[in-house]
Enzyme design. Structure first.
Site, PDB file in Angstrom:
ATOM      1  N   HIS A  11      95.765  55.237  98.883  1.00  0.00           N
ATOM      2  CA  HIS A  11      96.644  54.636  99.897  1.00  0.00           C
ATOM      3  C   HIS A  11      97.673  53.665  99.320  1.00  0.00           C
ATOM      4  CE1 HIS A  11      94.909  57.110 102.800  1.00  0.00           C
ATOM      5  NE2 HIS A  11      93.701  56.612 102.648  1.00  0.00           N
ATOM      6  N   HIS A  44      92.673  61.421  95.137  1.00  0.00           N
ATOM      7  CA  HIS A  44      92.593  62.740  95.771  1.00  0.00           C
ATOM      8  C   HIS A  44      93.962  63.398  95.703  1.00  0.00           C
ATOM      9  CE1 HIS A  44      91.297  65.110  99.656  1.00  0.00           C
ATOM     10  NE2 HIS A  44      91.752  65.900  98.701  1.00  0.00           N
ATOM     11  N   ARG A  46      95.896  66.004  97.003  1.00  0.00           N
ATOM     12  CA  ARG A  46      95.881  66.985  98.091  1.00  0.00           C
ATOM     13  C   ARG A  46      96.894  68.087  97.826  1.00  0.00           C
ATOM     14  NH1 ARG A  46      93.906  66.342 103.130  1.00  0.00           N
ATOM     15  NH2 ARG A  46      92.541  64.550 103.432  1.00  0.00           N
ATOM     16  N   GLU A  71      89.465  63.974  93.081  1.00  0.00           N
ATOM     17  CA  GLU A  71      89.034  64.713  94.271  1.00  0.00           C
ATOM     18  C   GLU A  71      90.041  65.821  94.511  1.00  0.00           C
ATOM     19  OE1 GLU A  71      88.899  62.100  97.603  1.00  0.00           O
ATOM     20  OE2 GLU A  71      87.225  60.958  96.830  1.00  0.00           O
ATOM     21  N   THR A 102      89.652  63.222 105.038  1.00  0.00           N
ATOM     22  CA  THR A 102      88.557  64.189 104.934  1.00  0.00           C
ATOM     23  C   THR A 102      87.560  63.947 106.080  1.00  0.00           C
ATOM     24  OG1 THR A 102      88.856  63.898 102.563  1.00  0.00           O
ATOM     25  CG2 THR A 102      86.991  65.224 103.249  1.00  0.00           C
ATOM     26  N   GLU A 152      78.103  63.967  96.466  1.00  0.00           N
ATOM     27  CA  GLU A 152      78.529  62.718  97.122  1.00  0.00           C
ATOM     28  C   GLU A 152      78.262  62.905  98.603  1.00  0.00           C
ATOM     29  OE1 GLU A 152      82.584  61.315  96.488  1.00  0.00           O
ATOM     30  OE2 GLU A 152      82.488  60.156  98.356  1.00  0.00           O
TER      31      GLU A 152
HETATM   32  N1  PXP Z   1      84.971  60.060  99.075  1.00  0.00           N
HETATM   33  C1  PXP Z   1      85.690  61.165  99.380  1.00  0.00           C
HETATM   34  C2  PXP Z   1      85.181  62.494  98.967  1.00  0.00           C
HETATM   35  C3  PXP Z   1      86.929  61.048 100.057  1.00  0.00           C
HETATM   36  O1  PXP Z   1      87.629  62.161 100.355  1.00  0.00           O
HETATM   37  C4  PXP Z   1      87.409  59.764 100.382  1.00  0.00           C
HETATM   38  C5  PXP Z   1      88.751  59.617 101.057  1.00  0.00           C
HETATM   39  O2  PXP Z   1      89.743  60.152 100.248  1.00  0.00           O
HETATM   40  C6  PXP Z   1      86.641  58.650 100.034  1.00  0.00           C
HETATM   41  C7  PXP Z   1      85.402  58.823  99.401  1.00  0.00           C
HETATM   42  C8  PXP Z   1      87.074  57.248 100.318  1.00  0.00           C
HETATM   43  O3  PXP Z   1      87.109  57.070 101.692  1.00  0.00           O
HETATM   44  P1  PXP Z   1      87.743  55.723 102.305  1.00  0.00           P
HETATM   45  O4  PXP Z   1      89.203  55.741 101.966  1.00  0.00           O
HETATM   46  O5  PXP Z   1      87.472  55.856 103.763  1.00  0.00           O
HETATM   47  O6  PXP Z   1      87.040  54.573 101.658  1.00  0.00           O
END
Ligand code: PXP
Length: 243
Positions: A11, A44, A46, A71, A102, A152
């Site tokens: 983010h 991640h 995407r 990811e 996700t 996970e």
């Molecule tokens: N784990 C996975 C597999 C995710 O896709 C995400 C979000 O990208 C996160 C953890 C982290 O989630 P959050 O941003 O809600 O802390």
């Protein structure tokens, strides 16, 4: 054993992509997160490249000194990219272009052959593989079957239950994650957890015996924005004064 923290820096890139310019750079955020003591960095990539870009992952590979977790969706294109960049670990996640984030784990049981092939390619290239799954027996058994190193567990349902104050649902989710951690470890799988965790709800998940690492993004970036606001405004006032 204290659970390790992998900081998801997606983010920071979301803020950058709002303007399609060069700042703020998620690579700089990753370095600061490491200096603050986190034990891993997650990003991640995407398929729609809405936040993290290929360039970010390549630079992160050259700069992250803890553990880089990429990811991604289990597609041929992404597998080729991962093999080329060599993150320490790939976490395979389900992806849909319409989702905001996700929304749950991979249905491993429904994709055994496809995932086994992807996992073999990644592991043959010295990349550890984690499957993002719901805390369910069928998914854990399938993760073992397809040769994953880690799972996970999706904590999004737990986080939503916390937000809604649904105590029964909170207890049910914690128990499911606890039981599935025991099962996964019995099968020789290593266990991580994440999604939706924040400063209020992280405790009970971090306390589960057997979970090695938790991955947190949105709440840390959100807090960084707010705790950094005072200094950011003061720095701008200083820049104005000096003009
Ligand atoms: N784990 C996975 C597999 C995710 O896709 C995400 C979000 O990208 C996160 C953890 C982290 O989630 P959050 O941003 O809600 O802390």
């Amino acid at each position: 054993m204290t659970v390790k923290l992998s900081v998801n820096i997606d983010h920071i890139a979301t803020i950058r992509e709002a303007r399609k310019i060069r700042e703020p750079d998620p690579v700089a955020a990753a370095l600061l997160a490491e200096l603050a003591g986190c034990q891993g960095i997650t990003a991640h990539l995407r398929e729609d490249k809405r936040h993290i870009q290929d360039r970010d992952i390549r630079l992160l590979r050259g700069t992250v000194t803890t553990k880089l977790n990429l990811e991604m969706a289990p597609t041929n294109e992404m597998v080729q990219f991962a093999v080329n960049v060599q993150p320490d670990m790939v976490t395979l996640v389900p992806e849909s272009r319409t989702e905001l984030t996700t929304e749950g784990g991979l249905n491993v049981a429904a994709k055994v052959e496809e995932l086994a092939k992807v996992i073999m390619t990644l592991k043959n290239n010295d990349i550890a593989v984690c499957l993002f799954i719901d805390p369910e027996t069928e998914q854990v058994k399938s993760a073992k079957k397809v040769g994953a190193d880690f799972v996970e567990f999706y904590t999004g349902k737990y986080a939503t239950a916390c937000d809604l104050g649904s105590l029964q649902e909170v207890d049910r989710e914690i128990a499911a994650i606890q039981d599935m951690t025991v099962l996964a470890r019995k099968y020789g799988l290593r266990v991580n957890a994440g999604h939706g965790l924040n400063y209020r709800n992280v405790g009970p998940i971090a306390a589960i015996e057997g979970i090695e690492e938790i991955c947190i993004g949105h709440s840390i970036v959100g807090r960084a924005v707010l705790t950094g606001m005072d200094k950011a405004v003061k720095d701008m006032l200083q820049a104005i004064r000096e003009s």
